[in-house]
Design a protein around this motif. Structure first.
Motif, short mmCIF file in Angstrom:
data_model
loop_
_atom_site.label_atom_id
_atom_site.label_comp_id
_atom_site.label_asym_id
_atom_site.label_seq_id
_atom_site.Cartn_x
_atom_site.Cartn_y
_atom_site.Cartn_z
N GLU A 444 -99.97 -48.81 36.52
CA GLU A 444 -101.36 -48.64 36.33
C GLU A 444 -102.26 -48.89 37.30
N GLY A 445 -102.30 -48.17 38.27
CA GLY A 445 -103.25 -48.05 39.52
C GLY A 445 -103.32 -49.53 39.81
N LEU A 446 -103.89 -49.31 41.31
CA LEU A 446 -103.68 -50.60 41.95
C LEU A 446 -105.10 -51.16 41.74
N GLY A 447 -105.90 -50.67 41.34
CA GLY A 447 -107.31 -51.41 41.98
C GLY A 447 -107.60 -51.52 44.17
N ALA A 448 -109.26 -51.59 43.76
CA ALA A 448 -109.20 -51.30 45.10
C ALA A 448 -109.27 -52.82 45.45
N PRO A 449 -108.84 -52.87 46.87
CA PRO A 449 -108.38 -53.87 47.62
C PRO A 449 -109.69 -54.67 47.89
N SER A 450 -109.45 -56.02 47.64
CA SER A 450 -110.65 -56.89 48.57
C SER A 450 -110.02 -57.50 49.20
N GLY A 451 -109.02 -57.53 49.95
CA GLY A 451 -108.94 -58.27 51.74
C GLY A 451 -107.65 -57.73 52.17
N ALA A 452 -107.08 -57.66 53.48
CA ALA A 452 -106.16 -56.93 54.10
C ALA A 452 -105.68 -58.00 55.06
N TYR A 453 -104.44 -58.36 55.54
CA TYR A 453 -104.29 -58.95 56.56
C TYR A 453 -103.01 -59.01 57.20
N LEU A 454 -102.92 -58.81 58.84
CA LEU A 454 -101.90 -58.20 59.49
C LEU A 454 -101.17 -58.59 60.75
N THR A 455 -99.86 -59.18 60.48
CA THR A 455 -99.62 -59.77 61.90
C THR A 455 -98.70 -58.53 62.54
N ASP A 456 -98.28 -59.23 63.40
CA ASP A 456 -97.90 -58.12 64.27
C ASP A 456 -97.73 -58.38 65.84
#
Length: 488
Positions: A444-456
């Motif tokens: 149904e579509g994702l929409g624009a992300p409001s934020g994202a975080y990474l751990t590596d």
């Protein structure tokens, strides 16, 4: 911020994950326990204790647990390990000293002050007047003392309720097949034929006291314990007496076995979901898989603060939520002193290195020799940061959304908001020792992300920038051994 571009023409062999419109279970908390470590940490300077509370309960900069499990001690009678013998408020039936256990209650009060969404009280042993050997280990709960045990729990929970601290859940037994006869910790056997009576009696005592706390049980150690014993007790539980069917997974069981556990719990209980309430202490079953986050695991010694162990935990969470369809997930102890051969007071760098004589039983680690070294620094394992992805991505009541077409070296979970019913987060783990690209799309579509975080290996819950492609997908160019959370 790290910019992750979305360039569909250069994807090459990019892998796909499709967020479907099919939903599954609601999730009620991601947590860890206050078992044992408060006895040590209470002896730390107040500033150190306050910092530990902030790391556990504050989502910024901490892990932001959404469930905290307070261990109600039995008094530690017979227990041979100082730090595993919590005090009890119980003096005799109906008589209490609620100033007991200042160690554990310090962090309980802190959790309440930080407004941790869920508080769970759990018990390893009843008071000694209620066990067959008059100790807090090595005995069995006395059947004729079950009513007194239920009233004791209701009285303790009622006291904390009067202090403004509300326990949402009470776990009334722990790994009940085991008497814990070695007495390295508190524990008591509760036979399968006793378990429904315990659940029903505690639930009735709580209701009689007009308390909102709900019962969970039976915290079986593994699938092999739970599945054959559940038919003995679970059908005899009074309707409405049980909120969750708690289990551990110290057999590190297969997807099929965990699916059987979840289905058994729901079938025998009339639809109550299973809860995963304790795990720790894993090591690869085959030494050749030492660097593989998806290795077959077994119980054993290993202090591994790296992304390998952290993604093993992430895979256990994925397996729990997707295979057993558990409605809750807890790590074991939030803090541990089990560094093994690492001596942090003299070699600060060893806290970042793996050894095989410590234990993966904490999110945060502290010096076991603090009393003599006065070394009060703590270290954060990568499990700390990886668990934060789940505490933040899964608000209490969030509903898991099914994900399809995921390549075998990725683990992807998606959740709908408990408030709007719309997609609120995706957690994606690249459990490989090489970089990989994942394309997220939705029916149904994702929409624009409001934020994202990474751990590596080089970043801990670091903000990153993702954007929506023209076709409505999101592309993640993931480094080796990494986890992303994308918010919507």
């Amino acid at each position: 911020m790290l910019l992750l571009g979305v360039i569909l023409t250069s994807l090459g062999t990019a892998l796909a994950a499709v967020i479907t419109s099919t939903t599954s279970q609601a999730i009620h908390g991601i947590g860890a326990s206050g078992a044992w470590w408060p006895i040590d940490l209470y002896l730390y300077p107040e500033s150190s204790r306050a910092e530990i509370a902030r790391l556990l309960f504050d989502p910024d900069p901490g892990v932001g647990l959404t469930d905290y499990r307070y261990n109600l001690g039995g008094g530690g009678v017979g227990v041979t390990t100082f730090a595993r013998a919590p005090e009890t408020p119980y003096i005799s039936d109906g008589v209490y000293n609620f100033s007991a256990d200042p160690q554990g209650t310090y962090f309980l009060r802190a959790a309440a002050q930080y407004k941790v969404p869920l508080l769970t009280l759990f018990v390893n042993s009843a008071p000694t007047t209620m066990t067959s050997n008059s100790q807090n280990c090595g005995g069995t709960l006395l059947t004729d003392r079950i009513p007194a045990y239920a009233q004791y729990l209701a009285d303790v929970i009622g006291y904390w309720h009067s202090q403004g601290i509300i326990f949402n859940f009470v776990s009334v037994m722990n790994e009940p097949d085991d008497t814990f006869g070695s007495c390295g910790q508190e524990g008591m056997q509760v036979t399968p034929s006793q378990r429904a009576q315990v659940v029903n009696t505690v639930a009735a005592a709580l209701a009689n006291a007009n308390l909102p706390t709900k019962v969970i049980a039976d915290e079986s150690a593994s699938v092999s314990n739970f599945v054959p014993e559940a038919p003995v007790w679970l059908p005899n539980v009074t309707q409405g007496a049980l909120a969750g069917i708690a289990h551990h997974d110290y057999g590190f069981d297969s997807d099929v076995s965990l699916a059987t556990l979840g289905a058994t719990a729901r079938t025998l209980s009339g639809g109550i979901y299973s809860w995963f309430t304790e795990i720790c202490c894993w090591v690869e079953a085959n030494a050749a898989s030492a660097n593989d986050p998806l290795a077959t695991l077994t119980y054993g010694a290993s202090y591994d603060p790296t992304m390998v162990s952290a993604l093993r935990m992430g895979n256990l969470i994925w397996q729990s939520l997707t295979q057993a369809q558990d409605a809750h997930w807890d790590f074991w102890t939030a803090l541990s002193s089990q560094y093994g051969s690492c001596t942090p007071s003299t070699n600060a760098s060893c806290v970042n290195e793996r050894n095989y004589d410590g234990w993966d039983d904490g999110l945060i680690y502290y010096d076991p020799d603090y009393a003599s070294t006065h070394y009060y620094n703590v270290s954060l394992s990568k499990r700390f940061s990886v668990l934060k992805h789940f505490t933040q991505a899964i608000p209490v009541g969030a509903v898991r959304v099914n994900v399809s077409s995921v390549e075998t070296s990725w683990r992807v979970l998606a959740f709908n908001s408990p408030d709007t019913g719309r997609l609120c987060s995706v957690v994606a783990m690249n459990a490989q020792n090489s970089a990989s690209t994942l394309v997220l799309s939705g029916n149904e579509g994702l929409g624009a992300p409001s934020g994202a975080y990474l751990t590596d290996p080089g970043a801990d819950y670091a903000p990153v920038e993702l954007s929506l492609a023209a076709n409505g997908s999101i592309v993640i160019h993931a480094p080796a051994l990494s986890i992303y959370t994308v918010f919507f």
